[in-house]
Write a protein that holds these residues in place. Structure first.
Motif, short mmCIF file in Angstrom:
data_model
loop_
_atom_site.label_atom_id
_atom_site.label_comp_id
_atom_site.label_asym_id
_atom_site.label_seq_id
_atom_site.Cartn_x
_atom_site.Cartn_y
_atom_site.Cartn_z
N LEU A 1 0.91 -6.03 2.52
CA LEU A 1 2.35 -6.17 2.34
C LEU A 1 2.81 -7.55 2.79
O LEU A 1 3.69 -8.16 2.16
CB LEU A 1 3.08 -5.08 3.13
N THR A 2 2.23 -8.09 3.85
CA THR A 2 2.61 -9.43 4.33
C THR A 2 2.19 -10.51 3.34
O THR A 2 2.77 -11.59 3.31
CB THR A 2 1.97 -9.73 5.69
N ILE A 3 1.20 -10.24 2.51
CA ILE A 3 0.74 -11.24 1.54
C ILE A 3 1.58 -11.21 0.27
O ILE A 3 2.03 -12.25 -0.22
CB ILE A 3 -0.75 -11.00 1.18
N LEU A 4 1.84 -10.00 -0.26
CA LEU A 4 2.50 -9.88 -1.57
C LEU A 4 3.98 -9.52 -1.48
O LEU A 4 4.70 -9.64 -2.47
CB LEU A 4 1.76 -8.83 -2.41
N ARG A 5 4.43 -9.00 -0.36
CA ARG A 5 5.83 -8.71 -0.09
C ARG A 5 6.49 -7.92 -1.23
O ARG A 5 6.13 -6.79 -1.48
CB ARG A 5 6.60 -10.01 0.20
N GLU A 6 7.47 -8.53 -1.93
CA GLU A 6 8.27 -7.79 -2.92
C GLU A 6 7.41 -7.20 -4.03
O GLU A 6 7.63 -6.08 -4.49
CB GLU A 6 9.34 -8.69 -3.53
N ALA A 7 6.39 -7.96 -4.45
CA ALA A 7 5.53 -7.47 -5.54
C ALA A 7 4.80 -6.20 -5.12
O ALA A 7 4.64 -5.26 -5.91
CB ALA A 7 4.52 -8.55 -5.92
N TRP A 8 4.39 -6.15 -3.85
CA TRP A 8 3.68 -4.96 -3.36
C TRP A 8 4.63 -3.76 -3.34
O TRP A 8 4.28 -2.67 -3.79
CB TRP A 8 3.13 -5.24 -1.97
N GLN A 9 5.84 -3.96 -2.84
CA GLN A 9 6.81 -2.87 -2.76
C GLN A 9 7.20 -2.37 -4.14
O GLN A 9 7.34 -1.17 -4.37
CB GLN A 9 8.06 -3.33 -1.99
N ALA A 10 7.36 -3.32 -5.07
CA ALA A 10 7.80 -2.94 -6.42
C ALA A 10 6.75 -2.11 -7.14
O ALA A 10 7.08 -1.22 -7.94
CB ALA A 10 8.12 -4.20 -7.23
N GLY A 11 5.46 -2.40 -6.90
CA GLY A 11 4.41 -1.69 -7.62
C GLY A 11 3.75 -0.59 -6.82
O GLY A 11 2.78 0.01 -7.28
N ARG A 12 4.27 -0.32 -5.63
CA ARG A 12 3.62 0.64 -4.74
C ARG A 12 3.79 2.07 -5.24
O ARG A 12 4.87 2.49 -5.62
CB ARG A 12 4.21 0.52 -3.34
N PHE A 13 2.68 2.81 -5.22
CA PHE A 13 2.73 4.24 -5.56
C PHE A 13 1.89 4.98 -4.52
O PHE A 13 0.67 4.80 -4.45
CB PHE A 13 2.18 4.50 -6.96
N ALA A 14 2.55 5.76 -3.71
CA ALA A 14 1.86 6.48 -2.63
C ALA A 14 1.26 7.77 -3.18
O ALA A 14 1.94 8.56 -3.85
CB ALA A 14 2.83 6.78 -1.50
N ILE A 15 -0.01 7.97 -2.90
CA ILE A 15 -0.69 9.21 -3.31
C ILE A 15 -0.67 10.17 -2.12
O ILE A 15 -1.14 9.83 -1.03
CB ILE A 15 -2.14 8.93 -3.74
N ALA A 16 -0.12 11.32 -2.34
CA ALA A 16 0.00 12.29 -1.24
C ALA A 16 -1.38 12.73 -0.77
O ALA A 16 -2.31 12.90 -1.57
CB ALA A 16 0.80 13.49 -1.71
N THR A 17 -1.51 12.89 0.51
CA THR A 17 -2.77 13.39 1.06
C THR A 17 -2.90 14.89 0.74
O THR A 17 -1.93 15.55 0.38
CB THR A 17 -2.81 13.19 2.58
N ILE A 18 -4.11 15.38 0.90
CA ILE A 18 -4.34 16.81 0.65
C ILE A 18 -3.52 17.62 1.65
O ILE A 18 -3.56 17.37 2.86
CB ILE A 18 -5.83 17.13 0.80
#
Length: 379
Positions: free
Chosen positions: A57-74
């Motif tokens: 996140l510190t490297i890509l900042r906005e780009a990381w947040q915009a493309g982030r998709f969290a996969i729910a854990t089991i």
């Protein structure tokens, strides 16, 4: 045919950190992948463990947040089903039934919950088999005999470690510390190529082989192959984070772990470089790093593997050559300075003598002229 979009998938991006990739390589690599995505040449999909998301996140900042998709854990209910289903097929049950919930609750919020659960269940099943009383139930006693999920992992690691003599235990420590990463502010497992576990003597390599075999058989290490190169890594992050003995070793050796990681990176880059002049530029021949190598070779020679030892000797040899060249240059400069000083003094003395001779000649000329004028006056 409609337009097609290529997709590039980079799995386990956190290995840029856990595998000890240098910082000067990580950032350009991530930025290059992001640039490919921005230019729409292809879609880029990263997968990364949640523990390491803040680093990227510190490297890509906005780009990381915009493309982030969290996969729910089991989920908890799914974990319960995963435990009970296979057991029921084997006509094995849990007594009391709430024991399954106790197991799941212990790992539910942990990274790598499923592998940990699998390990603990295997240990409990072994305890169940050793009982051999004909009962088809895994009990609380079986659970407590392995000290729970994390306890099972710790106990097995401690059991393997304690089975060795002192020499093997020292090697065990050296091997495990190489499989720990402290980069990115997180303690995590690190995959280590087998060549980095090759030491300078047959006896050391025999001890390495024994440690790796025992840990792999105990399912505490995982052997793999990457680009044809064998490698080993801890089977669970919980092993490097929860095993008290290893945690103590890490606390005692933080500087050593970081230094060895940087040395390993330097050795790999040096080994890949073909031009002699470029290779020399990668050696650790400056006073600080060559001093550290000298101390390691004299005080802790067994800590360096074979490749690192060779690199250290080459670095120190080059540092000595550099020192001799600098010393010779300093001597030459000193001699030239002394010669110049003497030459200056001789030139000054000769100039003074020439000035005095000129003054004496001028005085004689004036005396001669005065005598001539006096003689002319008498006439």
């Amino acid at each position: 045919q409609g337009a097609r979009t290529a997709v590039l998938v980079v799995d386990q991006l956190e290995e840029l950190v856990t595998m000890g990739c240098p910082e000067q390589v990580r950032r350009p690599f991530v930025h290059a992948l992001a640039a490919i995505a921005r230019e729409r040449r292809m879609r880029v999909i990263f997968t990364v463990g949640g523990d390491f998301e803040p680093y990227f996140l510190t490297i890509l900042r906005e780009a990381w947040q915009a493309g982030r998709f969290a996969i729910a854990t089991i989920g908890r209910e799914e974990l319960i089903e995963i435990v009970e289903g296979p057991a029921a097929v084997r006509l094995v049950f849990f007594e009391p039934p709430e024991l399954v919930e106790r197991l799941v609750d212990e790992v539910a919020m942990m990274p790598g919950a499923l592998p940990l659960l699998s390990f603990a269940l295997a240990e409990m099943f072994n305890a169940f088999l050793w009982r051999g009383d004909g009962d088809r139930s895994i009990t609380v006693a079986d659970y407590e005999s392995v000290s729970g999920v994390i306890g099972a992992l710790r106990n097995r690691a401690e059991e393997v470690y304690s089975s060795f003599d002192d020499a093997h235990q020292r090697m065990f420590r050296r091997v495990m510390l190489r499989m720990v990463s402290l980069e990115g502010g997180e303690l995590a497992r690190r995959r280590v190529p087998a060549r980095d576990l090759e030491f300078s003597t047959p006896a050391e390599n025999a001890r390495v082989a024994a440690v790796l075999a025992a840990m792999t058989e105990a399912r505490l290490l995982v052997a793999s192959t990457e680009e044809g190169v064998p490698a080993y890594e801890p089977a669970h992050d919980a092993l490097v984070r929860s095993w008290d003995r290893l945690f103590t070793w890490v606390g005692q050796s933080t500087t050593e772990i970081l230094s060895l990681s940087r040395l390993s990176d330097a050795v790999q880059e040096w080994s890949r470089t073909e031009k002699k002049r470029d290779r020399q530029g990668l050696l650790w021949d400056d006073p600080a790093r060559s001093g550290w190598l000298r101390r390691m070779l004299s005080e802790s020679p067994g800590e360096l593997n074979a490749r690192e030892t060779y690199f250290a000797h080459q670095s120190l040899k080059h540092a000595r050559r550099q020192f001799v060249r600098l010393a010779a240059y300093a001597v030459l400069v000193t001699i030239l300075a002394i010669v110049a000083l003497f030459a200056q003094r001789i030139a000054t003395r000769r100039a003074e003598e020439a000035r005095k001779a000129t003054a004496a000649s001028e005085a004689a000329r004036k005396v001669s002229e005065a005598a001539r004028l006096s003689s002319d006056a008498l006439l």
